[in-house]
Design a protein around this motif. Structure first.
Motif: not given
Length: 337
Positions: A111-120, A234-243
């Motif tokens: 439940g913890a994330m390091t760095g700048r947090g979740v990308l929005t 399709g053409a969508l690809s999420i490179d990192e966990t994103t809100d």
């Protein structure tokens, strides 16, 4: 030439009214947030000029004389310059000595994330593969087309189901004053003709027609969903966990007898002018945005991506494009039921 000058005068007056209103709101907030005392400093003027904000403020306090240096022009009853001494002194808190060493337990990682947090991000930021030309983003060269597109979108937002032909009186009633002032009567009339012509298309009429009582329609449907790293469609690809936070122009949801969603349709209005030579590139440009809508709604509604249809609707030409995504290669980045 005369019409342009009239429209400019209306636009300038509307802008000035907005500036004055925003300024007064800011002044109100500043004056009502004072906790212990409020001091307002105004400039010295040889004569009162009630076109300036400070003189309007003084007029509100009943001060009609011009401001003189170092003079108190108005003060409330019971005011005192010794107000600081009347504030009760809070008891100072004492803290014990800090330990010589500080122990930090290692995180379990759950439940913890390091760095700048979740990308929005927003789905529209993924248009064109996420690459943006700064001139395209900020250099709107044709404000007329931009305003017209905004107005076309607004009219479509007001239509729940198209049950009868749209009349001019309805369009006038549903035209925001701000757009009417900015565009002028002539340009609004041109937008009306374009809009009515678009709705004469049998494809557009079918799109806006209610074909089942089990269908629900949502205009400007807001959503927020977390897409895990590796999610793709399709053409969508999420490179990192994103809100992913966005708004769907028109969303149709079909439910079964128990009220469970079984099918959905995502409709995205576009005011781009397209023809046979440009439409393919436009579809590729918008495909990641529509794929994001489909993947997000599959999470929210709990249905497979192939049960969600995505449609690009180019209003100016009444061109409707249904996008199909290969859901067999879809990755959801998490266990999905």
């Amino acid at each position: 030439g005369e019409r342009v000058l009239d429209e400019y005068a209306v636009l300038r007056q509307s802008h000035n009214d907005e500036v004055v209103n925003d300024t007064l709101c800011t002044l109100y907030v500043g004056m009502t947030r004072a906790k212990h005392a409020l001091h307002i400093v105004v400039p010295t003027r040889e004569k009162a000029d009630y076109k300036t904000l400070d003189c309007v403020l003084l007029q509100g306090f009943g001060v009609t004389s011009s401001a003189q240096p170092n003079a108190i022009l108005w003060e409330s009853k019971g005011s005192t310059l010794q107000w600081k001494q009347d504030i009760p002194v809070e008891e100072k808190k004492t803290f014990g000595m800090l330990p010589d060493t500080l122990s930090v337990n290692e995180s379990s990682g759950e439940g913890a994330m390091t760095g700048r947090g979740v990308l929005t991000r927003s789905p529209s930021s993924l248009e064109g593969g996420g690459e943006r030309n700064i001139l395209t983003r900020f250099g709107q060269s044709d404000s007329t087309s931009f305003d017209q597109g905004t107005l076309l979108h607004h009219w479509l937002e007001q239509i729940e189901w198209l049950e009868s032909p749209i009349q001019e009186d309805w369009l006038i009633e549903h035209t925001p004053n701000a757009l009417l002032h900015r565009m002028g009567e002539l340009r609004v009339n041109n937008a009306m003709k374009l809009f009515k012509g678009s709705l004469q298309s049998s494809e557009m009429q079918q799109l806006l027609k209610k074909y089942s009582d089990s269908i629900e329609v949502y205009q400007e449907y807001p959503f927020l969903v977390r897409l895990q790293k590796g999610a793709s469609l399709g053409a969508l690809s999420i490179d990192e966990t994103t809100d992913m936070s966005g708004t769907i122009d028109r969303l149709l949801i079909e439910r079964d007898a128990e009220g469970t969603p079984v099918r959905a349709e995502v409709i995205d209005w576009k005011s781009d002018l397209v023809d046979e030579t440009t439409i393919i590139n436009k579809i590729r440009h918008y495909e990641p945005q529509l794929a994001t809508y489909v993947l997000s709604m599959s999470f929210i509604l709990g249905i497979e991506p192939e049960a969600i249809q995505a449609k690009l609707v180019f209003i100016r030409t009444s061109k409707i494009v249904t996008l199909s995504f290969d859901a067999s290669n879809a990755q959801f980045g998490r266990t999905w039921r």
